[in-house]
Design an enzyme around this catalytic site. Structure first.
Site, PDB file in Angstrom:
ATOM      1  N   HIS A  11       5.065  13.144 -73.228  1.00  0.00           N
ATOM      2  CA  HIS A  11       3.777  13.832 -73.084  1.00  0.00           C
ATOM      3  C   HIS A  11       4.000  15.328 -72.938  1.00  0.00           C
ATOM      4  CE1 HIS A  11       4.999  13.075 -68.964  1.00  0.00           C
ATOM      5  NE2 HIS A  11       4.876  11.794 -69.173  1.00  0.00           N
ATOM      6  N   HIS A 128      15.738  18.516 -68.866  1.00  0.00           N
ATOM      7  CA  HIS A 128      15.075  18.833 -67.591  1.00  0.00           C
ATOM      8  C   HIS A 128      16.035  19.609 -66.674  1.00  0.00           C
ATOM      9  CE1 HIS A 128      11.080  17.081 -67.451  1.00  0.00           C
ATOM     10  NE2 HIS A 128      11.494  15.857 -67.741  1.00  0.00           N
ATOM     11  N   ASP A 149      12.030  12.121 -62.387  1.00  0.00           N
ATOM     12  CA  ASP A 149      11.173  11.971 -63.550  1.00  0.00           C
ATOM     13  C   ASP A 149      10.561  10.579 -63.606  1.00  0.00           C
ATOM     14  OD1 ASP A 149      10.105  13.206 -65.770  1.00  0.00           O
ATOM     15  OD2 ASP A 149      11.693  12.537 -67.119  1.00  0.00           O
ATOM     16  N   GLY A 180       9.017   8.361 -60.665  1.00  0.00           N
ATOM     17  CA  GLY A 180       7.897   8.853 -61.465  1.00  0.00           C
ATOM     18  C   GLY A 180       6.996   7.713 -61.930  1.00  0.00           C
ATOM     19  N   GLY A 289       8.774  15.481 -63.728  1.00  0.00           N
ATOM     20  CA  GLY A 289       7.367  15.434 -63.324  1.00  0.00           C
ATOM     21  C   GLY A 289       7.161  15.326 -61.823  1.00  0.00           C
ATOM     22  N   ASN A 293       5.300  17.668 -57.342  1.00  0.00           N
ATOM     23  CA  ASN A 293       4.709  17.208 -56.078  1.00  0.00           C
ATOM     24  C   ASN A 293       5.032  18.240 -55.000  1.00  0.00           C
ATOM     25  OD1 ASN A 293       4.323  15.778 -53.524  1.00  0.00           O
ATOM     26  ND2 ASN A 293       4.057  13.965 -54.798  1.00  0.00           N
ATOM     27  N   ASP A 317       7.250  17.476 -68.513  1.00  0.00           N
ATOM     28  CA  ASP A 317       7.963  17.381 -69.780  1.00  0.00           C
ATOM     29  C   ASP A 317       7.855  18.640 -70.640  1.00  0.00           C
ATOM     30  OD1 ASP A 317       9.091  15.006 -69.248  1.00  0.00           O
ATOM     31  OD2 ASP A 317       8.065  13.866 -70.815  1.00  0.00           O
ATOM     32  N   ARG A 426     -10.465  17.756 -53.999  1.00  0.00           N
ATOM     33  CA  ARG A 426      -9.374  18.567 -54.534  1.00  0.00           C
ATOM     34  C   ARG A 426      -9.330  19.917 -53.833  1.00  0.00           C
ATOM     35  NH1 ARG A 426      -9.056  17.502 -59.955  1.00  0.00           N
ATOM     36  NH2 ARG A 426      -7.518  19.168 -60.070  1.00  0.00           N
TER      37      ARG A 426
END
Ligand code: FE2
Length: 550
Positions: A11, A128, A149, A180, A289, A293, A317, A426
């Site tokens: 992605h 990565h 990941d 992940g 990914g 966090n 990614d 959020r």
């Protein structure tokens, strides 16, 4: 050497151009195609290449396709094993490897003039790792790297160390065990879009209690070889599955809090093993990914063994386009130079911006200082669309494509989430001048990429309620005058008027859309959302000049 990096496999397709070891351009395809995340994260979308961003990278640097030394593709189909063998439940997974194998020919078709022989496959987690270990500021000694990941070819994680620009891999956790994918499963169970909305789960976690932590400690375990094991998890046994428009309950928040807490513990465990195995590296560079966090990152920085923790701003990614290119440049003999900032995407000259405003027949002015003009509107509790310089690489707006607001009004969060059509749980984040950081916040400094949460000091919580989350934290961006002089000026001007050295900074987009990239998209957003000022380069367009606003 001239190396074009390509991420296309899972992605967030993206392209990056590295010249003589330094990145000169990098952008995500979504900013061009206007499709959030570029494509669906499914195996049958693996053929979609970042054609537009790749072509732009080359054009912006004035480089012809045939003068490239290599194209680096961030997946190596030669390492792949069958999904069943990997323990993954994905009947179409073989399509990925099929498309990846043919990527050189596809790329040659997408970039006319490219010799397919120049395409090199780079293992996904090496890409990565390079995006962290080779792009991070110089550490003075070795740099440890941790890739956290969803998945690569056969693994989900990589622990290693960069010595003299070369990666030594120390451990890679094999699939199906994956932090992940664990978090993606949770995201799906909570009714959000996996490989996209994980940050919503992280935000939700702060509303819950980790009531299932005991059970998760049994199901997700760190092993003494530097890896981890994830058992099958009965999600429904902990909280009912939620549909996309279903109600979010305390059970959902408690489950999110539990997984988040266990994730943090496991990441800490992995970092302790790596610290010992890497033998004396004082800096840890993170990518993958899961490295987006920022709650886990903050805990790692506070409680982990490393003196410094640096996170690649495009940790997902998209960043593997840069990492793959840096890795291949290193193989070809170039020494990599650290990235100076995330503003690696498209930019426009003042003349081009003015031509766009004229074309749109908008009433604009060129004030003596756009920073002071924006600060005045913000101090009056207005909302500012702030469009300056080159766009950011990675998911965060960092003062180039930002929506800005007053941090002192508790209602700002609701207004901003309304403008953007986001869920009200959020949080929105602050930017602060580096000089004033320590007075207001505790935690990782510097934090120019907004990838850590910080504690807001008690005496400031009531003064900046819009950016103080329910748990007393804020995801701070520190603004440094030497690298971001215009944003620093804006913050100074705002403080002069309000006494607050902080401004709300969120990404310049509306719900479900990628961040604004072009001046025309900025004007479209301005025309369709209750924004009081569009600061387009040095030019100001006021809503009130159109008959509304402040
Ligand atoms: Fe990845």
């Amino acid at each position: 050497m001239r190396v074009l990096g390509i991420n296309a496999i899972f992605h967030d397709p993206a392209a990056a151009l590295v010249v003589d070891g330094g990145v000169v351009a990098a952008a995500e395809e979504e900013r061009f195609s206007r499709r959030k995340h570029g494509k669906r994260p499914v195996p049958f979308a693996a053929w979609e290449l970042p054609e537009l961003s790749a072509a732009w990278c080359l054009a912006s640097a004035g480089i012809d396709v045939d003068s490239l030394d290599a194209v680096a593709y961030s997946f190596d189909p030669g390492l792949y094993r069958d999904a069943v063998e990997l323990g993954l439940d994905d009947p179409w997974d073989w399509l990925r490897v099929d498309y990846a194998t043919r990527a050189p020919q596809f790329l040659a078709a997408a970039l006319p003039g490219l010799d397919p022989e120049k395409v090199r496959f780079v293992p996904h987690h090496v890409a990565h790792a390079a995006s962290a270990g080779l792009a991070a500021p110089p550490a003075g000694d070795d740099t440890a790297v941790l890739v956290l990941d969803g998945r690569g070819e056969v693994a989900s994680h990589l622990a290693g160390v960069y010595r003299d620009g070369r990666l030594s891999s120390l451990y890679a956790q094999q699939l199906p065990h994956s932090l992940g994918l664990l978090y993606e499963d949770l995201t799906r169970h909570l009714g959000f879009l996996h490989s996209s909305d994980e940050y919503k789960v992280m935000a939700l976690a702060s509303y819950g209690r980790p009531t299932h932590l005991g059970m998760l400690r049994e199901l997700v375990r760190v092993t003494d070889d530097g890896g981890f094991q994830v058992e099958r998890i009965d999600w429904a046994g902990m909280a009912k599955a939620r549909t996309a428009d279903g109600e979010l309950t305390d059970d959902h928040a408690d489950l999110a809090a539990s997984v988040q807490a266990r994730l943090e513990e496991v990441v800490l465990g992995l970092s302790r093993w790596l610290y010992d195995a890497a033998g004396g590296a004082s800096t840890l560079a993170l990518a993958g990914g899961v490295a987006l966090n920022c709650v886990a990152n903050a805990r790692l920085a506070a409680e982990g063994p490393f003196r410094d923790v640096w996170v690649q701003p495009a940790a997902g990614d998209a960043g593997t386009a840069l990492g793959a290119a840096l890795h291949v440049a290193g193989e070809l003999g170039d020494r990599s130079t650290p990235m100076a900032g995330a503003d690696l995407g498209r930019g426009w000259s003042d003349e081009e911006l003015e031509a766009e405003l004229r074309r749109a027949a908008l009433p604009y002015r060129r004030p003596a200082s756009i920073a002071a003009e924006a600060a005045r509107v913000l101090a009056d509790n207005g909302i500012v669309a702030w469009y300056q310089g080159r766009s950011e690489y990675g998911p965060r707006a960092l003062g180039h494509r930002s929506l800005l607001a007053h941090p002192g009004d508790p209602d700002t969060t609701r207004r901003m989430n309304d403008v953007k059509g986001r869920e009200q749980f959020r949080p929105i984040a602050p930017m602060v001048r580096a000089e004033r950081f320590a007075e207001l916040f505790e935690g990782v400094f510097p934090s120019p990429y907004m990838l850590f949460v910080h504690r807001v000091k008690a005496q400031w919580r009531d003064r900046i309620p819009a950016v103080t989350h329910v748990d007393g934290t804020a995801r701070v961006q520190t603004v440094h005058a030497d690298t971001e002089p215009l944003v620093a000026e804006l913050l100074s001007e705002f403080e002069r008027r309000t006494g607050l050295p902080v401004v709300v900074n969120t990404s310049l987009n509306t719900a479900g859309r990628p961040m604004v990239d072009t001046p025309r998209e900025a004007m479209e957003l301005f025309g369709s959302a209750p924004v009081d000022l569009l600061a387009l380069g040095p030019f100001a367009v006021h809503r009130r000049a159109l008959g509304g606003g402040r």
